[in-house]
Design a protein around this motif. Sequence first.
Motif, short mmCIF file in Angstrom:
data_model
loop_
_atom_site.label_atom_id
_atom_site.label_comp_id
_atom_site.label_asym_id
_atom_site.label_seq_id
_atom_site.Cartn_x
_atom_site.Cartn_y
_atom_site.Cartn_z
N ALA A 95 -24.18 10.78 -4.67
CA ALA A 95 -25.18 10.72 -3.61
C ALA A 95 -25.44 9.29 -3.18
O ALA A 95 -25.39 8.36 -3.99
N PHE A 96 -25.71 9.12 -1.88
CA PHE A 96 -26.17 7.81 -1.40
C PHE A 96 -27.01 7.98 -0.15
O PHE A 96 -26.93 8.99 0.55
N SER A 97 -27.82 6.97 0.13
CA SER A 97 -28.72 6.98 1.28
C SER A 97 -28.05 6.34 2.48
O SER A 97 -27.33 5.34 2.34
N GLY A 98 -28.31 6.88 3.68
CA GLY A 98 -27.68 6.36 4.88
C GLY A 98 -28.03 4.91 5.16
O GLY A 98 -27.18 4.12 5.59
N HIS A 99 -29.29 4.53 4.91
CA HIS A 99 -29.70 3.17 5.26
C HIS A 99 -29.06 2.12 4.36
O HIS A 99 -29.06 0.94 4.69
N LYS A 100 -28.51 2.54 3.23
CA LYS A 100 -27.85 1.58 2.34
C LYS A 100 -26.47 1.18 2.86
O LYS A 100 -25.88 0.21 2.36
N ILE A 101 -25.96 1.91 3.84
CA ILE A 101 -24.65 1.58 4.39
C ILE A 101 -24.77 1.34 5.89
O ILE A 101 -23.93 1.73 6.69
N TYR A 102 -25.92 0.71 6.26
CA TYR A 102 -26.18 0.25 7.62
C TYR A 102 -26.42 1.40 8.60
O TYR A 102 -26.28 1.22 9.81
N GLY A 103 -26.79 2.56 8.10
CA GLY A 103 -27.11 3.70 8.94
C GLY A 103 -28.60 3.90 9.06
O GLY A 103 -29.40 3.09 8.59
N PRO A 104 -29.04 5.01 9.66
CA PRO A 104 -30.47 5.28 9.82
C PRO A 104 -31.12 5.71 8.53
O PRO A 104 -30.45 6.13 7.57
N ALA A 155 -29.87 13.76 15.10
CA ALA A 155 -29.79 12.35 15.49
C ALA A 155 -29.38 11.48 14.32
O ALA A 155 -28.58 10.54 14.46
N GLY A 156 -29.92 11.80 13.13
CA GLY A 156 -29.55 11.03 11.94
C GLY A 156 -28.10 11.19 11.58
O GLY A 156 -27.44 10.22 11.16
N ILE A 158 -25.62 11.81 13.63
CA ILE A 158 -24.83 11.04 14.59
C ILE A 158 -24.89 9.55 14.24
O ILE A 158 -23.87 8.84 14.25
N GLY A 159 -26.09 9.06 13.93
CA GLY A 159 -26.24 7.65 13.58
C GLY A 159 -25.49 7.29 12.31
O GLY A 159 -24.84 6.24 12.23
N LEU A 160 -25.59 8.16 11.31
CA LEU A 160 -24.89 7.89 10.05
C LEU A 160 -23.38 7.95 10.26
O LEU A 160 -22.64 7.13 9.69
N GLY A 161 -22.93 8.91 11.07
CA GLY A 161 -21.50 8.98 11.36
C GLY A 161 -20.99 7.72 12.02
O GLY A 161 -19.91 7.21 11.67
N ALA A 162 -21.77 7.18 12.95
CA ALA A 162 -21.37 5.94 13.61
C ALA A 162 -21.32 4.78 12.62
O ALA A 162 -20.41 3.94 12.66
N ALA A 163 -22.32 4.73 11.71
CA ALA A 163 -22.35 3.66 10.71
C ALA A 163 -21.15 3.75 9.77
O ALA A 163 -20.52 2.73 9.46
N LEU A 164 -20.82 4.95 9.35
CA LEU A 164 -19.68 5.13 8.44
C LEU A 164 -18.37 4.77 9.12
O LEU A 164 -17.48 4.16 8.52
N THR A 165 -18.24 5.15 10.40
CA THR A 165 -17.03 4.80 11.15
C THR A 165 -16.90 3.29 11.29
O THR A 165 -15.83 2.72 11.06
N TRP A 166 -18.02 2.63 11.65
CA TRP A 166 -17.99 1.17 11.76
C TRP A 166 -17.64 0.53 10.43
O TRP A 166 -16.82 -0.38 10.36
N PHE A 167 -18.27 1.02 9.35
CA PHE A 167 -18.03 0.43 8.03
C PHE A 167 -16.57 0.59 7.64
O PHE A 167 -15.94 -0.35 7.15
N ASP A 168 -16.02 1.77 7.86
CA ASP A 168 -14.63 2.04 7.49
C ASP A 168 -13.66 1.16 8.26
O ASP A 168 -12.63 0.72 7.73
N GLN A 169 -13.99 0.87 9.51
CA GLN A 169 -13.09 0.10 10.36
C GLN A 169 -13.29 -1.41 10.24
O GLN A 169 -12.37 -2.18 10.52
N SER A 170 -14.49 -1.84 9.83
CA SER A 170 -14.82 -3.26 9.92
C SER A 170 -14.98 -3.97 8.59
O SER A 170 -14.83 -5.19 8.52
N VAL A 171 -15.33 -3.24 7.53
CA VAL A 171 -15.60 -3.87 6.24
C VAL A 171 -14.39 -3.68 5.34
O VAL A 171 -13.93 -2.55 5.13
N ASN A 172 -13.90 -4.79 4.80
CA ASN A 172 -12.68 -4.74 4.01
C ASN A 172 -12.85 -5.52 2.70
O ASN A 172 -13.95 -5.97 2.36
N ALA A 173 -11.75 -5.68 2.00
CA ALA A 173 -11.79 -6.37 0.71
C ALA A 173 -12.29 -7.80 0.84
O ALA A 173 -12.96 -8.31 -0.06
#
Length: 282
Positions: A95-104, A155-156, A158-173
């Motif tokens: 389990a994890f919270s959306g706001h911990k990964i830059y989401g709502p 709405a949450g 959609i926001g979390l999905g956008a955050a996860l997509t951004w994180f997956d594409q932008s954050v790396n090793a």
Amino acid sequence: FIPWQQLAKRQQATFTVTPVKPDGTVDIAALLAAITPQTKVVAVAQVTNVAGDTLPIAKIAAKAHAVGAVVVVDGAQAVAHLAVDVQAMGADFYAFSGHKIYGPTGIGVLYGRADLLQHMPPIQFGGEMISEVRDDVSTWADGPIKYEAGTPHIAGVIGLGAALTWFDQSVNAAAFDNEHQLVDQLRAGLAAIPDVTVYGNQASLATVSFNLTGIHPHDLATFLDEQQIAVRAGHHCAQPLMARLGVPATVRASFGVYNNADDVERLIQAVQAARRYFHGID
């Protein structure tokens, strides 16, 4: 912590709390020794939220599964700071919270093994989670939808999905490595300041908790806030840990992908200034 504590009270089960070392990190050997054939659930954080230590989930899960226990992992502090593979680590639930990964806020993720989700009863009842309703009996939908009664937090999601997509594409090793370097820089800088206690160890991930001798953490946090430095002060929802450390609270600096070495240097200088101010040092 609290849900398992309360469940144990209701079920008259034994609630065992794993011990910690003097620096606030989890004593892994003691944790593993506490897993016995009587153990039903092992609930752990992949990364703790005060000392920042990373637990060997795969090793813990192997011991738990050997005695038939279920492993529940709190990944809130881990998911934004390292690569997570729930199947490789052997987590039955994660389990994890959306706001911990830059989401709502107000939304999160719960992964569960399909066979366990199928076996468990729902915890809420309402629209969408049913299969069939009759006067005398109702049946439930299969899979995760069984646990999502009523209108979802659209709405949450959609926001979390956008955050996860951004994180997956932008954050790396490289981003993870940068966070490690910032933690090392801050730990070294704080350790060089007299009267400062730093918790955790060199392996701490993304979080550095510390105190200034004789100064309440809230006062230190207020001083830092006036220097435009945002930290958190308090017991961090970890009052049992504070009791074991013998302190009322700590100051905690947490890093994200937006931080850099200049931020760390400003914090170190501000703590030095706070020591001079509160201790009356010219």
